[in-house]
Design an enzyme around this catalytic site. Structure first.
Site, PDB file in Angstrom:
ATOM      1  N   ASP A  12       0.809  -1.222   0.000  1.00  0.00           N
ATOM      2  CA  ASP A  12       0.000   0.000   0.000  1.00  0.00           C
ATOM      3  C   ASP A  12       0.842   1.272   0.000  1.00  0.00           C
ATOM      4  OD1 ASP A  12      -2.337  -1.582   0.128  1.00  0.00           O
ATOM      5  OD2 ASP A  12      -2.051  -1.794   2.284  1.00  0.00           O
ATOM      6  N   ASN A  37      -5.807 -10.630  -3.388  1.00  0.00           N
ATOM      7  CA  ASN A  37      -5.699 -10.368  -1.948  1.00  0.00           C
ATOM      8  C   ASN A  37      -5.279  -8.939  -1.629  1.00  0.00           C
ATOM      9  OD1 ASN A  37      -3.414 -11.386  -3.264  1.00  0.00           O
ATOM     10  ND2 ASN A  37      -2.352 -11.785  -1.366  1.00  0.00           N
ATOM     11  N   HIS A  40      -4.936  -2.082  -5.605  1.00  0.00           N
ATOM     12  CA  HIS A  40      -4.354  -0.812  -6.001  1.00  0.00           C
ATOM     13  C   HIS A  40      -5.499   0.158  -6.242  1.00  0.00           C
ATOM     14  CE1 HIS A  40      -0.429  -2.330  -6.594  1.00  0.00           C
ATOM     15  NE2 HIS A  40      -0.606  -2.877  -7.769  1.00  0.00           N
ATOM     16  N   THR A 129      -6.627 -12.289   4.207  1.00  0.00           N
ATOM     17  CA  THR A 129      -7.714 -11.552   3.564  1.00  0.00           C
ATOM     18  C   THR A 129      -8.857 -12.499   3.192  1.00  0.00           C
ATOM     19  OG1 THR A 129      -6.508 -11.772   1.486  1.00  0.00           O
ATOM     20  CG2 THR A 129      -6.341  -9.661   2.624  1.00  0.00           C
ATOM     21  N   ARG A 303     -10.493  -2.607   5.501  1.00  0.00           N
ATOM     22  CA  ARG A 303      -9.994  -2.663   6.879  1.00  0.00           C
ATOM     23  C   ARG A 303      -9.139  -1.440   7.196  1.00  0.00           C
ATOM     24  NH1 ARG A 303      -7.018  -8.417   7.640  1.00  0.00           N
ATOM     25  NH2 ARG A 303      -6.312  -8.052   5.529  1.00  0.00           N
ATOM     26  N   ASP A 333       2.472  14.655   0.836  1.00  0.00           N
ATOM     27  CA  ASP A 333       1.454  15.666   1.156  1.00  0.00           C
ATOM     28  C   ASP A 333       0.647  15.318   2.406  1.00  0.00           C
ATOM     29  OD1 ASP A 333       0.596  13.563  -0.756  1.00  0.00           O
ATOM     30  OD2 ASP A 333      -1.389  14.410  -0.372  1.00  0.00           O
ATOM     31  N   SER A 412       5.784  11.945  -4.834  1.00  0.00           N
ATOM     32  CA  SER A 412       4.366  12.081  -5.135  1.00  0.00           C
ATOM     33  C   SER A 412       3.708  12.939  -4.064  1.00  0.00           C
ATOM     34  CB  SER A 412       3.718  10.693  -5.183  1.00  0.00           C
ATOM     35  OG  SER A 412       2.332  10.819  -5.327  1.00  0.00           O
ATOM     36  N   GLY A 414       0.216  13.810  -4.266  1.00  0.00           N
ATOM     37  CA  GLY A 414      -1.231  13.695  -4.376  1.00  0.00           C
ATOM     38  C   GLY A 414      -1.579  12.423  -5.117  1.00  0.00           C
TER      39      GLY A 414
HETATM   40  P1  GDP Z   1      -0.816   0.108  -3.557  1.00  0.00           P
HETATM   41  O1  GDP Z   1      -1.430  -1.139  -3.040  1.00  0.00           O
HETATM   42  O2  GDP Z   1       0.650   0.203  -3.256  1.00  0.00           O
HETATM   43  O3  GDP Z   1      -1.106   0.363  -4.975  1.00  0.00           O
HETATM   44  O4  GDP Z   1      -1.464   1.296  -2.736  1.00  0.00           O
HETATM   45  P2  GDP Z   1      -3.022   1.511  -2.387  1.00  0.00           P
HETATM   46  O5  GDP Z   1      -3.739   1.869  -3.616  1.00  0.00           O
HETATM   47  O6  GDP Z   1      -3.519   0.376  -1.580  1.00  0.00           O
HETATM   48  O7  GDP Z   1      -2.917   2.755  -1.404  1.00  0.00           O
HETATM   49  C1  GDP Z   1      -2.405   3.979  -1.811  1.00  0.00           C
HETATM   50  C2  GDP Z   1      -3.478   5.040  -1.650  1.00  0.00           C
HETATM   51  O8  GDP Z   1      -2.875   6.315  -1.585  1.00  0.00           O
HETATM   52  C3  GDP Z   1      -4.450   5.133  -2.797  1.00  0.00           C
HETATM   53  O9  GDP Z   1      -5.698   5.491  -2.302  1.00  0.00           O
HETATM   54  C4  GDP Z   1      -3.860   6.231  -3.690  1.00  0.00           C
HETATM   55  O10 GDP Z   1      -4.841   6.890  -4.468  1.00  0.00           O
HETATM   56  C5  GDP Z   1      -3.299   7.151  -2.662  1.00  0.00           C
HETATM   57  N1  GDP Z   1      -2.093   7.851  -3.060  1.00  0.00           N
HETATM   58  C6  GDP Z   1      -1.042   7.393  -3.790  1.00  0.00           C
HETATM   59  N2  GDP Z   1      -0.076   8.321  -3.860  1.00  0.00           N
HETATM   60  C7  GDP Z   1      -0.502   9.384  -3.135  1.00  0.00           C
HETATM   61  C8  GDP Z   1       0.071  10.651  -2.793  1.00  0.00           C
HETATM   62  O11 GDP Z   1       1.204  10.986  -3.139  1.00  0.00           O
HETATM   63  N3  GDP Z   1      -0.686  11.480  -2.012  1.00  0.00           N
HETATM   64  C9  GDP Z   1      -1.913  11.142  -1.575  1.00  0.00           C
HETATM   65  N4  GDP Z   1      -2.577  12.005  -0.809  1.00  0.00           N
HETATM   66  N5  GDP Z   1      -2.481   9.960  -1.874  1.00  0.00           N
HETATM   67  C10 GDP Z   1      -1.791   9.087  -2.635  1.00  0.00           C
HETATM   68 MG    MG Z   2      -2.857  -1.779  -1.786  1.00  0.00          MG
END
Ligand code: GDP
Ligand code: MG
Length: 424
Positions: A12, A37, A40, A129, A303, A333, A412, A414
């Site tokens: 995540d 499981n 993204h 999960t 969760r 951020d 990053s 946002g």
């Molecule tokens: P992954 O499993 O590694 O792909 O990550 P997830 O999608 O489970 O969790 C990352 C969350 O953070 C998602 O809701 C993204 O939209 C959000 N996100 C990713 N990069 C950034 C960032 O630089 N800033 C903010 N505020 N949110 C981000």
């Molecule tokens: Mg994830």
């Protein structure tokens, strides 16, 4: 060119978001391990999408996506996920999605076994999960599973299934005392959901070697972080597959090729789903505020995630096992609300300070050493160059880079596709 995009921490980290950004430059995006499981979340001009099984490149018009040999695929979930994306205007067809004939099918009884076992463990559970991932990988190595390619031979499917189900019922019925798995029902499930994907199943190795020979840019997308790798992670609180970069060519279908580079996705603070040691964890109000600010709730399960400050030791370990050649630091951020930014700079074990990430029993007993850094207290989500960032944020980025020993290439700020800074 072969690039792996992998997680440095517990998962995540924002891998999906970075892969979505990078995939615009890649011809092919591959998933190489795991199943549905993990999740993204990708936000782009078409909307917000949650991907569990499909490679993130599916959101990109011109990218070909590969579901590799190392994956475990729940056909019903795949059917539902493709359905949701199509409803959101995403095109999915055999020319932009290729599924390995060697990928393993995750069956309804794998899910059932996951639930039965977690229930049996009750308060000693691992935090699965419950999507059947551990049972299906166990069966894969037991060589008692069906592979996607079996769907192309419906005439022999019943016979194969009968043999497996007979064996499976020794556990499901005789062991757990559950109603036995029914062959007809399971076969109907296979034909119904598997039938949809017949035209997508192929020898992806052939396709990938060819693509590489033609000079195409190929990306491997990990689904979980370094610390969840079955061998190198915080076993047994890991996933059941190899999530590290070195496995990417193997799990995708090109074991003879070497990675050109590995981009590690690293988060500006820590989060962790499920059970297991999480030394840097923050509790109470500090934890709640960070969880809220970062929206740390599981994409696959909803969760609430455990959260903590950036963990120098765990991240340094992650960088090393991944062999990262550069890093993308995400969610900087999220820390903007803080006066003082808590950072876990080391661990203490039996009164001694550790400078390497410990595993096994030692990890269980390690205590965090926290320091705090000055916050910047302003919105940085509009920053597009390093110089745009306030000094405190720049110092924080440089501190992480120095401590984990790998150059940060992207920051990053946002969730949106364009909300990032390219450092070099
Ligand atoms: P992954 O499993 O590694 O792909 O990550 P997830 O999608 O489970 O969790 C990352 C969350 O953070 C998602 O809701 C993204 O939209 C959000 N996100 C990713 N990069 C950034 C960032 O630089 N800033 C903010 N505020 N949110 C981000
Ligand atoms: Mg994830």
């Amino acid at each position: 060119m072969l690039t792996a995009i992998v997680g440095i921490n517990w998962g995540d980290e924002g891998k999906g978001r970075m892969v979505d950004l990078f995939s615009q430059e890649y011809d092919v995006v591959c998933r190489y391990q795991g199943g549905n499981n993990a999740g993204h979340t990708v936000v782009n001009d078409k909307g917000k999408f949650i991907l569990n099984l499909l490679p993130s490149g599916i959101l990109n018009e011109n990218t070909v996506n590969v579901m590799g040999v190392g994956m475990v695929i729940d056909l019903q979930h795949l059917s539902e996920e493709t359905g949701r994306l199509r409803a959101g205007g995403i095109r999915i067809s055999p020319d932009n999605l290729k599924i390995s004939d060697k990928a393993t099918i995750c069956m309804p009884y794998h899910k059932l076994l996951d639930v039965l076992e977690e229930d049996r463990l009750a308060d000693k559970k691992f935090g699965s999960t419950r999507r059947g991932i551990a049972p299906v990988y166990a069966d894969k190595y037991y060589k008692k599973t069906l592979r996607m390619g079996d769907l192309l031979h419906p005439e022999t499917l019943r016979e194969k299934l009968e043999g497996i189900v007979e064996w499976k019922n020794l556990t499901v019925a005789n062991g757990y005392g559950h109603a036995p798995v029914d062959v007809d029902e399971t076969l109907a499930w296979l034909l119904k959901y598997g039938g949809e994907f017949k035209d997508y199943i192929c020898d992806v190795s052939e396709f990938l070697y060819q693509a590489e020979a033609e000079g195409k840019k190929i990306m491997f997308e990990a689904q979980l972080g370094a610390l969840r790798d079955i061998d190198y992670g915080i076993f047994p609180y890991t996933s059941s597959s190899s999530s590290i970069a070195a496995y990417a060519p193997i799990g995708a279908g090109v074991p003879g090729l070497k990675l050109t580079n590995t981009v590690g996705i690293i988060k500006a603070y820590s989060s962790c789903v499920g059970e297991g040691p999480f030394t840097c964890e923050l509790f109470g109000e500090d934890g709640d505020k960070l969880r809220e600010a970062g929206g740390e709730y599981g994409a696959a399960t909803g969760r609430p995630r455990r959260v903590g400050g950036f963990d120098v030791l765990a991240s340094g370990y992650g960088v090393r096992v991944q062999g990262a050649t550069s890093l993308a630091l995400t969610k900087l951020d999220v820390l903007s609300y803080l006066d003082k930014i808590p950072v876990c700079v080391g661990y203490r074990l039996n009164g001694e300070r550790l400078d390497r990430f410990p595993l096994g029993e030692n990890l269980k007993h390690a205590e965090p050493i926290y320091e705090s850094f000055d916050g910047w207290h302003c919105d940085i989500s509009g920053c597009r160059t390093f110089e745009d960032l306030p000094k405190e944020a720049r110092d924080y980025v440089r501190f992480i880079e120095e401590r984990v020993g790998c150059p940060i290439q992207y920051v990053s700020v946002g969730a949106e596709r364009e909300a990032y800074i390219k450092m070099f």
